[in-house]
Design an enzyme around this catalytic site. Structure first.
Site, PDB file in Angstrom:
ATOM      1  N   ASP A  44      38.557 -27.015 -49.571  1.00  0.00           N
ATOM      2  CA  ASP A  44      39.418 -25.911 -49.161  1.00  0.00           C
ATOM      3  C   ASP A  44      39.817 -25.136 -50.416  1.00  0.00           C
ATOM      4  OD1 ASP A  44      41.661 -24.330 -48.274  1.00  0.00           O
ATOM      5  OD2 ASP A  44      41.891 -25.694 -46.578  1.00  0.00           O
ATOM      6  N   CYS A  84      41.676 -20.507 -43.521  1.00  0.00           N
ATOM      7  CA  CYS A  84      41.110 -21.802 -43.127  1.00  0.00           C
ATOM      8  C   CYS A  84      40.405 -21.813 -41.772  1.00  0.00           C
ATOM      9  CB  CYS A  84      42.214 -22.865 -43.148  1.00  0.00           C
ATOM     10  SG  CYS A  84      42.979 -23.071 -44.771  1.00  0.00           S
ATOM     11  N   LYS A 132      39.472 -33.025 -43.129  1.00  0.00           N
ATOM     12  CA  LYS A 132      39.930 -31.759 -42.570  1.00  0.00           C
ATOM     13  C   LYS A 132      38.819 -31.055 -41.802  1.00  0.00           C
ATOM     14  CE  LYS A 132      42.492 -27.579 -43.724  1.00  0.00           C
ATOM     15  NZ  LYS A 132      43.272 -26.853 -44.756  1.00  0.00           N
ATOM     16  N   HIS A 255      46.502  -0.782 -54.054  1.00  0.00           N
ATOM     17  CA  HIS A 255      46.174  -0.386 -52.683  1.00  0.00           C
ATOM     18  C   HIS A 255      47.309  -0.858 -51.779  1.00  0.00           C
ATOM     19  CE1 HIS A 255      44.131  -0.470 -48.755  1.00  0.00           C
ATOM     20  NE2 HIS A 255      43.284   0.413 -49.271  1.00  0.00           N
ATOM     21  N   ASP A 317      35.729 -23.425 -47.535  1.00  0.00           N
ATOM     22  CA  ASP A 317      36.044 -22.448 -46.493  1.00  0.00           C
ATOM     23  C   ASP A 317      36.346 -21.060 -47.061  1.00  0.00           C
ATOM     24  OD1 ASP A 317      38.454 -23.228 -47.622  1.00  0.00           O
ATOM     25  OD2 ASP A 317      39.484 -23.576 -45.724  1.00  0.00           O
ATOM     26  N   HIS A 318      36.884 -21.011 -48.267  1.00  0.00           N
ATOM     27  CA  HIS A 318      37.198 -19.746 -48.955  1.00  0.00           C
ATOM     28  C   HIS A 318      37.544 -20.105 -50.392  1.00  0.00           C
ATOM     29  CE1 HIS A 318      41.322 -21.071 -48.453  1.00  0.00           C
ATOM     30  NE2 HIS A 318      41.114 -21.151 -47.140  1.00  0.00           N
TER      31      HIS A 318
END
Length: 544
Positions: A44, A84, A132, A255, A317-318
């Site tokens: 994760d 997630c 997980k 931004h 996941d990222h």
């Protein structure tokens, strides 16, 4: 603790097995004498750029380096949603986020959804999962849900504790994330006691929490996870002098969506260079601990003589911003958040190969089925990675006929007040928001601006228009944004009715309570006004 046995394993462990007398089975890209086992380790919040130069110089990751040397590493792998549950839903379904409507950490796949593991089991694989998962609906905190549902409301509230570090001053303390180590031990025991005795091939999944930041209870009863936590043992794996201090735009030049994210993540205050460097150092140390757990799996496979019969895949996941762009966590299309590691090694997988093609987590599903020799469904968003990584792959030009030269990522959750869509191509990263008109897009040339500090969308209108048209041919993103807007209202109203007379007390004491309780009527009124407006994804992005 693990010892570096890489030199021993390197000579023999990953040699392809000799063809046997049994029946041949063919995937899209190669032939295995027997069906290979598969192990997928998914962490994760692991920044994929740490798996290749120059970022790889900042922390020692021996087992990721082992996989690189003996397998294929994908240099441009991305999450399909940088949070997630939606990201994992894409990985387990093989479908883009908008196709499964996995909008936030509360809204993922149905519990009975047929995943690639289910299909592999039907085709003769023994299966096991540890750790997980987080790809089905109904999980995560009330705060996490309400913050996502109300992101269209015209208020600005800090939703997280200020990012911080916490050190265990022990040079011998190795197991910091106990839950992950327990699940790693369970996976190793399963390999030793069960998988090693199977006559059928097996597929094993291990999901890790690390290097996700830890909870920060000091920020109040309803806290987030803003603590980067490690020990001296792991911190010594980090090359402190190699840590870069990321450049930040002035707050006034950010931004508007980035400003909202930075503010809600409690990152618009002052940070010293030492604070920033420590946060990044502790994060890298947490990555080193993650690498060690991956190593436990590789070591067990080697000791059981299974490594040369098993395809090992590592991904996440990222990523984790770790104070890049004045943010921590993910929920962003910037590289630190959206770029993930993706490494594959095993029989008939090319060794020491680096692939520059853009790929994404939806490609895991068809790759798994391809390994198992299962015909691929026609409706998948992803493509098998075997043509790129197997020994029969000739060149990258071949792959372009099998995989489009772009990936799609989208985000609809908390800490970002506009649905976000990223189209990543060879050198370009195009990011569109909401309905495509109410929020300015972003365009980055990653070949000349890898830190993504210069938005050139208005400077190159023809390129911006072309990429936007391509994005719209893949996804009708204004329509999707409107659908998410309606969903958010419906879910919030349903939740508000469920808490009844306790509504004011409950909503005031979520993670944003430190700001909310200063002017509770003002913020309740803003929600009422939002609920009474038509379902239009346009929103107030003022910085006040």
């Amino acid at each position: 603790m693990l010892v570096l046995w890489v030199s021993v394993v390197a000579a023999t462990a990953l040699a392809a097995p000799d063809p046997g007398a049994g029946g041949q089975r063919r995937g899209a890209a190669g032939v295995w004498p027997v069906a290979p086992n598969v192990v997928l380790v998914a962490s994760d919040s692991f920044d994929g750029r740490l798996t290749f130069y120059p970022e790889s110089q900042v922390v020692k990751l021996p087992f990721i380096n082992f996989m690189k040397a003996h397998g294929t590493s994908f240099l441009n792998a991305y999450t399909n949603s940088p949070i997630c549950c939606p990201s994992r839903a894409a990985m387990w379904s093989g479908l883009f986020t908008h196709l499964t409507e996995s909008w936030n950490n509360f809204k993922g796949l149905d519990a009975n959804y047929t995943t690639w593991m289910d299909i592999m089991q039907k085709h003769g694989y023994r299966t096991q999962k540890f750790g997980k998962l987080d790809y089905t609906s109904g999980h995560h905190s009330i705060s996490n849900r309400v913050e996502a549902w109300t992101r269209d409301v015209a208020f600005l509230l800090r939703q997280e504790g200020r990012p911080m570090v916490n050190l265990i001053p022990k040079k011998t303390k190795v197991r910091i994330m106990e839950e992950d180590w327990k699940n790693t031990d369970r996976a190793v025991n399963w390999l030793r006691k069960e998988a090693s005795n199977y006559t059928q091939p097996f597929v094993l999944y291990l999901g890790l929490n690390l290097p996700h930041p830890y909870p920060s209870p000091s920020s109040g009863e309803n806290f987030g996870s803003s603590t980067f936590h490690t020990s001296l043992y792991w911190l010594k794996k980090v090359s402190y002098d190699a840590i870069k201090i990321p450049k930040w735009l002035p707050l006034s030049e950010m931004h508007p969506v980035d400003y909202y994210s930075s503010y809600t993540k409690n990152c618009t205050g002052k940070f010293t260079e030492k604070e920033i460097k420590n946060i990044r150092a502790f994060y890298y140390a947490m990555c080193a601990e993650t690498d060690a757990m991956l190593g436990e799996i590789i070591l067990a496979l080697h000791q059981l003589d299974l490594l040369q019969k098993t395809i090992v895949i590592y991904t996440s996941d990222h990523g984790e911003l770790a104070m890049e762009h004045r943010q921590f966590y993910k929920m962003s299309m910037y590289e630190a958040s959206a770029h993930v590691p993706l490494l594959i090694m095993g029989p008939r997988i090319k060794a020491n190969l680096q692939v520059s093609n853009v790929v994404s987590l939806v490609d895991i599903y068809p790759t798994m089925l391809d390994i198992a020799g299962v015909p691929l469904p026609q409706n998948l968003s992803g493509y098998s990675l075997l043509p790129l990584s197997s020994e029969t792959f000739k060149n990258e030009h071949e792959f372009r006929n099998l995989h489009p030269p772009w990936i799609l990522s989208e985000f609809h959750g908390c800490n970002v007040n506009a649905s976000t869509y990223m189209l990543r191509t060879n050198q370009w990263k195009y990011i569109a928001y909401s309905d495509g008109t109410s929020v300015l897009p972003q365009l980055f040339d990653l070949s000349s601006d890898p830190d993504e500090l210069t938005n050139i969308a208005t400077k190159f209108p023809e390129i911006t228009y072309s990429l936007d048209q391509k994005l719209r041919s893949i996804i009708n993103y204004p329509k999707v944004s409107a659908s998410v807007h309606r969903y958010n209202k419906e879910q919030f109203l349903k939740w508000r009715r469920s808490v009844g007379q306790n509504y004011s007390n409950v909503i005031g004491n979520l993670r944003w309570h430190q700001d909310w309780l200063k002017k509770p009527r003002k913020y309740e009124s803003a929600i009422d006004q939002w609920l009474n407006t038509h379902s239009n994804p346009k929103k107030n992005l003022n910085k006040s």
